[in-house]
Design an enzyme around this catalytic site. Structure first.
Site, PDB file in Angstrom:
ATOM      1  N   HIS A  88       0.808  -1.229   0.000  1.00 27.71           N
ATOM      2  CA  HIS A  88       0.000   0.000   0.000  1.00 27.71           C
ATOM      3  C   HIS A  88       0.845   1.285   0.000  1.00 27.71           C
ATOM      4  CE1 HIS A  88       0.399   0.327   4.366  1.00 27.71           C
ATOM      5  NE2 HIS A  88      -0.442  -0.628   4.640  1.00 27.71           N
TER       6      HIS A  88
ATOM      7  N   ASP B  21       2.021  -6.352  14.392  1.00 23.20           N
ATOM      8  CA  ASP B  21       2.858  -5.468  13.568  1.00 23.20           C
ATOM      9  C   ASP B  21       4.066  -4.880  14.315  1.00 23.20           C
ATOM     10  OD1 ASP B  21       1.658  -5.495  11.014  1.00 23.20           O
ATOM     11  OD2 ASP B  21       0.106  -4.104  11.646  1.00 23.20           O
TER      12      ASP B  21
ATOM     13  N   ASP C 125      -3.754  -7.938   5.763  1.00 23.40           N
ATOM     14  CA  ASP C 125      -2.551  -8.770   5.564  1.00 23.40           C
ATOM     15  C   ASP C 125      -2.463  -9.863   6.629  1.00 23.40           C
ATOM     16  OD1 ASP C 125      -2.150  -6.509   7.229  1.00 23.40           O
ATOM     17  OD2 ASP C 125       0.017  -6.648   7.045  1.00 23.40           O
TER      18      ASP C 125
ATOM     19  N   HIS D 275      -1.081  -0.460  15.490  1.00 17.17           N
ATOM     20  CA  HIS D 275      -1.319   0.847  14.893  1.00 17.17           C
ATOM     21  C   HIS D 275      -2.771   1.068  14.455  1.00 17.17           C
ATOM     22  CE1 HIS D 275      -1.024  -0.341  10.411  1.00 17.17           C
ATOM     23  NE2 HIS D 275      -1.047  -1.443  11.100  1.00 17.17           N
TER      24      HIS D 275
ATOM     25  N   TYR E 147      10.602   0.159   8.631  1.00 14.80           N
ATOM     26  CA  TYR E 147       9.240  -0.197   9.058  1.00 14.80           C
ATOM     27  C   TYR E 147       8.744   0.796  10.111  1.00 14.80           C
ATOM     28  CZ  TYR E 147       5.628  -3.555  10.628  1.00 14.80           C
ATOM     29  OH  TYR E 147       4.462  -4.177  10.958  1.00 14.80           O
TER      30      TYR E 147
ATOM     31  N   HIS F 252      -5.003  -8.420  15.182  1.00 17.15           N
ATOM     32  CA  HIS F 252      -5.133  -7.197  14.377  1.00 17.15           C
ATOM     33  C   HIS F 252      -5.875  -7.560  13.097  1.00 17.15           C
ATOM     34  CE1 HIS F 252      -4.110  -3.624  12.210  1.00 17.15           C
ATOM     35  NE2 HIS F 252      -3.004  -4.051  11.660  1.00 17.15           N
TER      36      HIS F 252
ATOM     37  N   HIS G 248       5.446  -9.692  10.909  1.00 15.74           N
ATOM     38  CA  HIS G 248       6.195  -9.529   9.659  1.00 15.74           C
ATOM     39  C   HIS G 248       7.675  -9.749   9.951  1.00 15.74           C
ATOM     40  CE1 HIS G 248       2.881  -7.773   7.364  1.00 15.74           C
ATOM     41  NE2 HIS G 248       2.662  -6.905   8.335  1.00 15.74           N
TER      42      HIS G 248
HETATM   43 FE1  FEO Z   1      -1.329  -3.429  10.230  1.00 11.94          FE
HETATM   44 FE2  FEO Z   1       0.743  -5.847   8.971  1.00 11.94          FE
HETATM   45  O1  FEO Z   1      -0.854  -4.883   9.204  1.00 11.94           O
END
Ligand code: FEO
Length: 394
Positions: free
Chosen positions: A24, A163, A82, A144, A191, A78, A224
């Site tokens: 994104h 995240d 993704d 977030h 990040y 969350h 991630h």
């Molecule tokens: Fe806030 Fe990796 O999504």
């Protein structure tokens, strides 16, 4: 398929997205991973899912460890897609599973995927016994998203903060002691700068809250990238420093150019700044991207932005940069502006108005040059670089 084990009965069942380059708008030049974890005890829990395009791979990984019908809980830390967009598919196989989420997580699950889920709402301090193991939940609203929460595996001291502490980094390795430390920290910084920078105050408070809880952390398993197991305090300390606004005597010059005039000005400013001992990064947009620019700005004390005038305003790349920077709200930087024009001008005025409206601290000197900078103009640019350096060192 080789198993990835965090501790006895705790497996990584995530996927590697080797080829994503635009997340994104965030330029993920090293790809990413979507991490999910399967915890097998008397009860079985899946912590998070993966992006829907990889749902089959997640299911396949779960099937090598257990029958999905035996999953008792699916923890949704969350709801951003993704991590959650495989939920509808996985829930069809894990038909006995209860979904566990924060209240806002529950609301968001229903808003994304409809009401047909059995959802248990948890809040900070709530625990779920799996057998020998206990999951404890810590809400992390706006870190977030409003729904965000962390899952902590009490007996193994593993924090699964979704995240937070992640990196967009696709690798065949899963743990911090298996990868190049420089690359890992570079991606963790990128990040933070591009996702978490505007949340600095919340991060500082959350780090203090977790410290006050006195929970020992042996491993941090984000959603991630790489899992921090050799020294989780390393990334915690880095987050503490970034959220406190730690910066070097560093100047980032972000600019674009039409016929080279603004480029000449940028180079003269860089030389002036370097002559006073500043670390300088020069990034021409269209050669660099916004993701890289914000990463460099994170630990800089000053940002100089240069634009030629186009159609009485700033260049479109610079407009996009300032819009992006305004959203990420870098704190404590000194901003200065420069640029060139042919007849009417307008870029410098537009940039400065936007910066002032955003609340950036704007330097009192800016430079605008007609057509092509001459020797005197370039001397002024050199001196601007010197002046900014003296200011940030003071
Ligand atoms: Fe806030 Fe990796 O999504």
């Amino acid at each position: 398929m080789s198993e990835v084990t965090l501790a006895e009965g705790i497996h990584w069942v995530g996927v590697v997205d080797w080829n994503i380059r635009d997340f994104h708008g965030y330029i993920t030049r090293r790809g990413t991973t979507y991490n999910a974890y399967l915890i097998q005890d008397e009860k079985t829990a899946l912590v998070d899912t993966v992006k829907h395009t990889f749902a089959d791979e997640l299911l396949q990984k779960i099937c090598t460890l257990t029958d999905p019908a035996k999953i008792d809980y699916i923890i949704i830390n969350h709801v951003e897609m993704d991590h959650s967009s495989s939920l509808p598919m996985i829930a069809k196989y894990a038909k006995n599973a209860t979904i566990v989420a924060s209240q806002r997580g529950k609301d968001a699950i229903i808003e994304h995927y409809g009401p047909d889920f059995r959802i248990q709402v948890v809040k900070t301090g709530d625990e779920l016994k799996l057998g020998k193991r206990t999951l404890r939940f810590i809400e992390a609203p706006m870190l977030h998203w409003p729904d965000s929460m962390f899952t902590y595996v009490v007996e193994d001291k593993i924090l699964m903060p979704n995240d937070a502490f992640g990196q967009h980094l696709a690798t065949s390795e899963r743990f911090d002691d298996e990868v190049d430390e420089h690359v890992l920290m570079e991606e963790a910084k990128t990040y933070y700068a591009n996702i978490l920078m505007p949340l600095a105050q919340l991060i500082t408070r959350k780090l203090e809250e977790v410290t006050q809880m006195g929970i020992p952390i042996a491993m941090i398993a984000p959603s991630h990238g790489i899992i921090w197991r050799s020294d989780p305090t390393k990334i915690i300390k880095a987050y503490a420093a970034w959220s406190a606004g730690a910066a070097k005597n560093k100047i980032v010059i972000v600019y674009d150019t039409m016929w080279g005039s603004t480029d000449k000005m940028a180079r003269a400013i860089a030389e002036g700044a370097a002559s006073e001992g500043a670390e300088v990064k020069v990034l021409k947009l269209r050669a660099s991207d916004l993701t890289e620019a914000m990463t460099e700005i994170l630990d800089a004390k000053a940002v100089l932005v240069g634009s030629p005038t186009l159609n009485n305003g700033m260049f479109p790349t610079i407009s996009a940069f300032l819009t992006y920077a305004a959203g990420l709200k870098p704190k404590g930087k000194l901003w200065s502006f420069f640029g060139s024009y042919g007849w009417g001008g307008g870029a410098l005025k537009s940039m400065m108005e936007m910066a002032q409206k955003t609340g950036f601290q704007v330097n009192d000197t800016s430079i605008e040059v007609k057509y092509v900078p001459d020797k005197e103009d370039l001397k002024r640019c050199f001196e601007l670089g010197q002046q900014i350096t003296v200011k940030i060192k003071a």
